[in-house]
Design an enzyme around this catalytic site. Sequence first.
Site, PDB file in Angstrom:
ATOM      1  N   HIS A   1       0.840  -1.195   0.000  1.00  0.00           N
ATOM      2  CA  HIS A   1       0.000   0.000   0.000  1.00  0.00           C
ATOM      3  C   HIS A   1       0.869   1.236   0.000  1.00  0.00           C
ATOM      4  CE1 HIS A   1       0.954  -0.544   4.218  1.00  0.00           C
ATOM      5  NE2 HIS A   1       0.274   0.528   4.588  1.00  0.00           N
TER       6      HIS A   1
ATOM      7  N   HIS B   1       1.249   3.851   2.102  1.00  0.00           N
ATOM      8  CA  HIS B   1       1.753   4.570   3.271  1.00  0.00           C
ATOM      9  C   HIS B   1       3.271   4.684   3.109  1.00  0.00           C
ATOM     10  CE1 HIS B   1      -1.905   3.902   6.124  1.00  0.00           C
ATOM     11  NE2 HIS B   1      -1.909   5.110   5.590  1.00  0.00           N
TER      12      HIS B   1
ATOM     13  N   ASP C   1       5.948   4.490   4.850  1.00  0.00           N
ATOM     14  CA  ASP C   1       6.953   3.541   5.368  1.00  0.00           C
ATOM     15  C   ASP C   1       7.074   2.299   4.478  1.00  0.00           C
ATOM     16  OD1 ASP C   1       4.330   3.054   6.347  1.00  0.00           O
ATOM     17  OD2 ASP C   1       5.056   1.859   8.027  1.00  0.00           O
TER      18      ASP C   1
ATOM     19  N   HIS D   1       7.161  -5.272  11.663  1.00  0.00           N
ATOM     20  CA  HIS D   1       6.451  -3.992  11.622  1.00  0.00           C
ATOM     21  C   HIS D   1       6.086  -3.528  13.041  1.00  0.00           C
ATOM     22  CE1 HIS D   1       3.228  -1.204  10.027  1.00  0.00           C
ATOM     23  NE2 HIS D   1       4.137  -1.051   9.082  1.00  0.00           N
TER      24      HIS D   1
HETATM   25 ZN   LIG Z   1       3.079   0.292   7.700  1.00  0.00          ZN
HETATM   26 ZN   LIG Z   2      -0.097   1.338   6.575  1.00  0.00          ZN
END
Ligand SMILES: [Zn+2]
Ligand SMILES: [Zn+2]
Length: 300
Positions: A60, A62, A64, A267
């Site tokens: 995705h 985001h 990071d 994560h």
């Molecule tokens: Zn993340």
């Molecule tokens: Zn995320």
Amino acid sequence: MEITILGTSCMVPTKDRNVQGIYVEYKGEGILFDCGEGTQRQMNIAGINRNKIRKILLTHWHGDHVSGLVGLLQTISNNENPQKITIFGPRETRERIAHLLRAVSFEENRMDLEIKEINPVGVEKIYDGEDYIIQAAYLDHKIPCLGYSLIEKDVRKINMAKAKKLGLREGPLIGKLQAGHSVSLKGQTITAEEVSHIQKGKKLSIILDTLPCKNAYELAAEADILIAESVYTSEMEEKSLEYKHMTTKQAALIATTANVKKLIITHFSQRYKTNKELEEDVRTFFPESQAAFDFMKIKL
Ligand SMILES: [Zn+2]
Ligand SMILES: [Zn+2]
């Protein structure tokens, strides 16, 4: 298949953890799952040759998970003969990559970049190659986020000792048996089943930012290794629901429901100074678990 964990931090890099990046090497081909900031340097430290990368699978958008992408593409495009790269990602990927590449001075025609924007309904096959397939499914995160499974195809293994006993020698007949056909030799029929067995392909599932959901269970079904996020320890469930991220207990729930063999969690929130607490916690729910650390290597 060799898996190298390039980063284990959620949102921000810490002194000991970089943000997301998982590198898988399969028969000499590099497959990169996400490319957070600093992924190139992590690859240098891990001794990974980025010119091997052929596929980049984005979960995705985001930061990071993608903020290292433009740097990596720029480096590869500066090679004399840049390899072709296919980027898979959720809806909006095409537009977002175009934005990224416009933001820097990038000679787009220097490299062959293929963008595959995927929009699966349930668990869908998004790639079918000679040795493996890739499946993807939408998860339950704040923005469109995909989980992936890389599934090696089953192969028929010939037992040469058995074959020789029946009078077979290396050659076209063995080739036919290898393909699953029967052959006849001196008036007798030999079936593939008599001299071979099916070696089941391995399955790796990667389920990052999400809450447990039906697609996650289906995607991870019977995986040999499930790499799943655990931002928090189990007592932080309220936060996990608020931010749509998993706890150790929720990652273990996917592993249990999907009947996976081994769970690797990653994560992590920066509130955890080491991954020890997370590992001890996840093992209480799913004993075959391990907490990932930067540069961890896993053979599958
Ligand atoms: Zn993340
Ligand atoms: Zn995320």
